[in-house]
Enzyme design. Structure first.
Site, short mmCIF file in Angstrom:
data_model
loop_
_atom_site.label_atom_id
_atom_site.label_comp_id
_atom_site.label_asym_id
_atom_site.label_seq_id
_atom_site.Cartn_x
_atom_site.Cartn_y
_atom_site.Cartn_z
N GLY A 13 0.83 -1.21 0.00
CA GLY A 13 0.00 0.00 0.00
C GLY A 13 0.85 1.25 0.00
CB ALA A 14 4.36 1.66 -0.60
NE ARG A 16 -4.44 6.50 -1.16
CZ ARG A 16 -5.62 6.12 -1.64
NH1 ARG A 16 -5.85 6.23 -2.92
NH2 ARG A 16 -6.55 5.68 -0.83
CB VAL A 64 -1.84 -7.58 0.01
CG1 VAL A 64 -0.68 -6.65 -0.35
CG2 VAL A 64 -3.02 -6.80 0.58
CE1 TYR A 154 -8.83 0.50 8.68
CE2 TYR A 154 -9.24 1.43 10.86
CZ TYR A 154 -8.44 1.31 9.73
OH TYR A 154 -7.26 2.01 9.65
CE LYS A 158 -5.73 -1.13 10.09
NZ LYS A 158 -4.61 -1.55 9.23
P1 NAP Z 1 -4.44 5.26 2.07
O1 NAP Z 1 -3.98 6.67 1.85
O2 NAP Z 1 -5.85 4.92 1.68
O3 NAP Z 1 -3.42 4.27 1.36
C1 NAP Z 1 -3.64 2.88 1.38
C2 NAP Z 1 -2.96 2.27 0.18
O4 NAP Z 1 -3.21 0.83 0.22
C3 NAP Z 1 -3.53 2.78 -1.15
O5 NAP Z 1 -2.49 3.12 -2.03
C4 NAP Z 1 -4.34 1.59 -1.65
O6 NAP Z 1 -4.41 1.48 -3.05
C5 NAP Z 1 -3.54 0.42 -1.09
N1 NAP Z 1 -4.32 -0.81 -1.11
C6 NAP Z 1 -5.63 -0.96 -0.83
N2 NAP Z 1 -6.01 -2.24 -1.01
C7 NAP Z 1 -4.89 -2.90 -1.43
C8 NAP Z 1 -4.66 -4.26 -1.80
N3 NAP Z 1 -5.64 -5.18 -1.78
N4 NAP Z 1 -3.42 -4.62 -2.20
C9 NAP Z 1 -2.42 -3.70 -2.25
N5 NAP Z 1 -2.58 -2.40 -1.91
C10 NAP Z 1 -3.82 -2.01 -1.50
O7 NAP Z 1 -4.31 4.85 3.61
P2 NAP Z 1 -3.37 5.41 4.79
O8 NAP Z 1 -4.16 6.39 5.56
O9 NAP Z 1 -2.02 5.74 4.27
O10 NAP Z 1 -3.28 4.08 5.70
C11 NAP Z 1 -2.23 3.14 5.62
C12 NAP Z 1 -2.42 2.10 6.72
O11 NAP Z 1 -2.50 2.74 7.99
C13 NAP Z 1 -3.71 1.29 6.57
O12 NAP Z 1 -3.50 -0.04 6.98
C14 NAP Z 1 -4.64 1.99 7.52
O13 NAP Z 1 -5.69 1.14 7.94
C15 NAP Z 1 -3.69 2.37 8.64
N6 NAP Z 1 -4.17 3.47 9.48
C16 NAP Z 1 -4.42 4.71 8.95
C17 NAP Z 1 -4.87 5.73 9.79
C18 NAP Z 1 -5.16 7.12 9.29
O14 NAP Z 1 -5.66 7.95 10.09
N7 NAP Z 1 -4.88 7.47 8.05
C19 NAP Z 1 -5.08 5.47 11.15
C20 NAP Z 1 -4.82 4.20 11.64
C21 NAP Z 1 -4.37 3.21 10.80
P3 NAP Z 1 -5.63 2.15 -3.87
O15 NAP Z 1 -5.38 3.60 -3.81
O16 NAP Z 1 -5.50 1.60 -5.26
O17 NAP Z 1 -6.89 1.73 -3.17
#
Ligand code: NAP
Length: 253
Positions: A13-14, A16, A64, A154, A158
């Protein structure tokens, strides 16, 4: 880290958000980094940022939650970048809804990406870690693991990441592999922007409401999370395993 000792890391998921910043940070720490996301083309900005700073990176497209795609991706990374000994299971999605309105497919999708994804990726990569008696796995959990309205899928995923982490820490420890969890609170990314949009709230108001609950008085940035991942991956953290580190600007979200 010298070139001969350079290790290979995979960040899922890298393309963005937190994953992109973590990939950039691990490259800065000296790792060759596989930037894995659903769409290979979408990984280009992260790869270009790493390469233009003098690092080594490979963009890889894979879902994944798909076992065949995971196997193929890990094979390609091993051939083109080197055997991976660091894995950051960061790929994630949200499909928020109250329980009574949540479609079964949204339950399945969220569990599949986070839990099945982390399971498949770790299973595919662990052999390379065991081979060299060294490895680091970091799983992304969340403060939502403690319970969050509208996030039954979710939160379950988690919380599951934490159980997976502790169990793999026990199983893989004797092979020099540590497994830890970073559990972010509110971080400003496209994921949280999408949440604001879904509930019809202006982004600035959404951020202000969250920041009001955060003791350090600001929202999290992807770099805050990347820093915690970098610690768990570091050589000196070899005696830290099975831990969950909340990175949330305070003791709770
Ligand atoms: P994000 O901006 O939505 O980025 C997630 C990335 O994962 C996107 O590039 C997405 O691709 C990719 N992805 C989704 N499904 C996938 C799959 N099946 N295989 C490969 N890649 C996939 O999310 P983020 O905010 O950076 O979050 C990253 C992690 O931190 C996640 O696990 C999230 O649950 C966790 N987290 C985030 C927050 C927060 O406040 N942001 C808080 C707690 C935990 P697409 O763009 O193509 O969908």
């Amino acid at each position: 880290m010298t070139e001969s000792l350079r290790r290979t890391a995979i960040v899922t998921g890298a393309a963005r958000g937190i994953g992109a910043e973590t990939a950039r940070r691990l490259a800065e720490d000296g790792f060759a980094v596989a930037v894995l996301d659903l769409d290979e083309a979408a990984t280009k900005p992260t790869v270009d940022t790493i390469v233009s700073a003098g690092g080594r990176a490979l963009g890889v497209g894979a879902d994944v939650s798909d076992a065949d795609q995971v196997q193929a991706a890990v094979r390609r990374i091993t051939d083109e970048l080197g055997a991976p000994t660091v894995l950051v299971n960061n790929a994630g999605i949200t499909r928020d809804n109250l329980l009574f309105k949540m479609p079964d497919s949204d339950w399945d999708a969220v569990i599949a990406v986070h839990l099945r994804g982390a399971f498949l990726m770790t299973k595919a990569v662990q052999k390379h870690m065991v081979d060299v008696n060294w490895g680091r796995v970091v799983n992304l959990s969340s403060t939502s693991a403690l319970g969050n309205r509208g996030q039954a899928n979710y939160a379950a995923a988690k919380a599951g990441m934490q159980g997976l982490t502790k169990t793999l820490a026990i199983e893989l420890g004797k092979f020099g592999v540590t497994v830890n969890c970073v559990a972010p609170g509110f971080v400003q990314t496209e994921m949280t922007m999408a949440t604001a949009e879904r509930i019809g709230q202006d982004w600035d108001d959404f951020v202000a409401a969250r920041v009001a609950q955060i003791p350090v008085g600001r929202g999290g940035l992807p770099g805050d999370i990347a820093h915690a991942v970098s610690f768990f991956v570091s050589e000196g953290a070899g005696f830290v395993s099975g831990q969950v580190l909340y990175v949330a600007g305070g003791p709770k979200a």
